[in-house]
Write an enzyme that holds these catalytic residues in place. Structure first.
Site, mmCIF file in Angstrom:
data_model
loop_
_atom_site.group_PDB
_atom_site.id
_atom_site.type_symbol
_atom_site.label_atom_id
_atom_site.label_comp_id
_atom_site.label_asym_id
_atom_site.label_seq_id
_atom_site.Cartn_x
_atom_site.Cartn_y
_atom_site.Cartn_z
ATOM 1 N N GLY A 1 -41.546 -10.594 -10.223
ATOM 2 C CA GLY A 1 -40.403 -10.798 -9.341
ATOM 3 C C GLY A 1 -39.132 -10.922 -10.152
ATOM 4 C CB SER B 1 -42.936 -7.092 -13.090
ATOM 5 O OG SER B 1 -41.610 -6.664 -12.878
#
Length: 523
Positions: free
Chosen positions: A124, A210
């Site tokens: 995120g 990520s």
């Protein structure tokens, strides 16, 4: 009886049989484990002890922008039945609060087995998400592999990374890396308490996708994180450089301007409403020139004193074995939502390949020409997605792998080529597709891993991560021999059906972009 169960369990492991039918050793319906902060009471799920919402830090609201502190100790067992709150954010998380320093534990046995510990750090970017997604549920990974799984919540966006040091002075000297300091505190909790949950504090692997991978790359260069983990794996998450102090200050100033706070009143941000602070963070980023404000770790000369992977791999983590992974079609996750990007013409293409999409300062025409020569069968849309992937996140993974190889540090590299059949496969192997595979959650809500090949792919990747956690090496019988990455061959495991090893896959793309200065997205 316990010893007989232990012998039986080991026998089953040796035989390669499932542990799913075995009762968890030493567990009751609501097992209680004593931690350094106080006892916690969990639940059982299919033979796995589950503890959700375990507090590892005090409420950050009264200490906004400050380093985290341990919570006030308690004596009565605290119920750990539900996930704790996520950091305030603009995303879709329903349970948000500045009181967000919680973690979750899944263990197949509350005994003295000293199992490998796998700590998943969510993505995120640095702005959204939590450790509570169904994709991160550790039940299957723990039960099928006899490991302890942990997920973590920590401060995000401005609450974790607003750099006020050069504006508001000494009281805010640690504000630019508060979210990283939360992760350090969580890993200290793991070090001090995981043995009570059947885990081995000397075999802790951090892995994340990520933003989670980027947080890990940052910790690998952070002195305060030294010794808190012993293996690492990053999935489409690179942090070659952090925000420099001036860019981070520019962002903080833009945010204060949106709050109508002059610099001499910056400290008032510590008491303003959460919603007001988040709304102001939607102002245009003054460094990138588009989008809301970027938040991430800052080179503050306190917590972070060097860039994570620039100019080289950090020596403090040279001994830590590492997996570096990416997906073949990363940007189809970000740019594939616009259906027009699948219908591009050669005339359209130069105008689409802007600095905003490529994230580096390069003219589109020579890049397009190079791709047409390397891949004459590519359509304009194929070139668009491939070039944006090659210039952005994939290149960061290559830089980190090369830096590790140059320093002699162990690294194993993979590329996910397997395509989910969703949307007829047009989204390719995109960013996030390896999450349910690595965590063995292909059936979970939100998983894109579907079709008859999904579970075999999950078996391959998750067992590689488990092997890394257990032995410091990702090789297992479900894969061909996986060689360490070196600069002579650039060996890469292609995660596909079937899996295979390739030397320097996409070497032409690597050489193309190596001639252009790299800009870490956001920094």
């Amino acid at each position: 009886m316990a010893s007989r169960l232990l012998i039986s369990k080991r026998s089953l492991l040796i035989a390669g049989l499932s542990l799913a039918a075995l009762p968890a050793i030493g567990q009751e319906a609501h097992p209680v484990v004593t931690t350094t902060n106080g006892p916690v009471r969990g639940q059982t799920d299919g033979g796995v002890a589950v503890f959700k919402g375990v507090r590892y830090g005090a409420d950050t609201g009264p200490r906004r922008f400050q380093p985290p502190v341990p919570p006030t100790a308690w004596t009565a067992p605290a119920d750990a039945f539900a996930y704790g709150a996520a950091s305030p954010q603009g995303g879709a998380e329903t349970n948000q609060s500045e009181d967000c320093l919680f973690l979750n534990v899944w263990s197949p046995g509350l005994d003295r087995e000293r199992r490998p510990v796998m700590v998943y750090i969510h993505g995120g970017a640095y702005s959204n998400g939590s450790g509570s997604s169904p994709l991160y549920d550790g039940t299957r990974l723990a039960r099928r592999n006899d490991v302890v799984v942990v997920t973590v919540n920590h401060r995000l966006n401005l609450f974790g990374y607003a750099f006020l040091q050069r504006i508001a002075g000494d009281p805010f000297r640690d504000s630019g890396n508060a979210g990283q300091l939360d992760l350090h505190l969580a890993l200290e909790w793991v070090r001090d308490n995981i043995a009570g949950f059947g885990g081995d504090p000397g075999r802790v692997m951090v892995f994340g996708q990520s933003g989670g991978g980027a947080k890990i790359a940052t910790m690998m260069a952070t002195p305060a994180a030294a010794g808190l983990f012993h293996r690492a794996a990053t999935m489409s998450g690179q942090q070659v450089t952090a925000s420099g102090p001036w860019n981070a200050t520019r962002r903080a100033e833009a945010w204060l301007d949106a709050l109508s706070l002059p610099k001499d009143r910056a400290a008032e941000a510590a008491t303003m409403p959460v919603e007001t602070l988040l709304k102001a963070a939607e102002t245009t980023d003054p460094v990138l020139g588009f989008g809301g404000l970027y938040w991430g770790p800052v080179l503050d000369d306190r917590t972070l004193r060097r860039h994570p992977f620039y100019p080289d791999a950090p020596s403090q983590s040279a001994h830590i074995p590492m997996i570096i992974g990416n997906t073949h079609d990363e940007t189809r996750a970000f740019l594939g939502g616009d259906l027009a990007n699948f219908e591009l013409t050669w005339e359209d293409l130069p105008g689409k390949m802007t600095g905003r999409e490529m994230r580096i300062d390069v003219a589109p025409e020579p890049v397009i020409a190079a791709y047409r020569q390397m891949y004459p069968h590519y359509s304009p849309s194929d070139v668009f997605f491939a070039a944006t992937t090659g210039a952005r996140s994939w290149r960061g993974a290559v830089i980190e792998a090369e830096a590790r190889a140059a320093s002699g540090s162990p690294a194993w590299v993979y590329q996910l080529d397997w395509r989910s059949p969703i949307n007829g496969g047009r989204r390719g192997a995109m960013h996030t597709d390896d999450i349910p595979l690595a965590l063995d959650n292909v059936a979970a809500t939100g998983s894109r891993a579907q079709g008859p090949e999904a579970q075999p792919m999950a078996d391959r990747l998750s067992k590689a991560f488990v092997a890394m956690a257990r032995d410091g090496n990702p090789n297992h019988t479900g894969l061909p021999a996986w060689d360490r990455y070196d600069l002579a061959r650039r060996q890469t495991m292609i995660m596909d059906e079937p899996p295979r090893m390739e030397d320097d896959p996409r070497g032409g793309e690597r050489r193309l972009f190596a001639a252009i200065p790299y800009v870490q997205p956001g920094t």
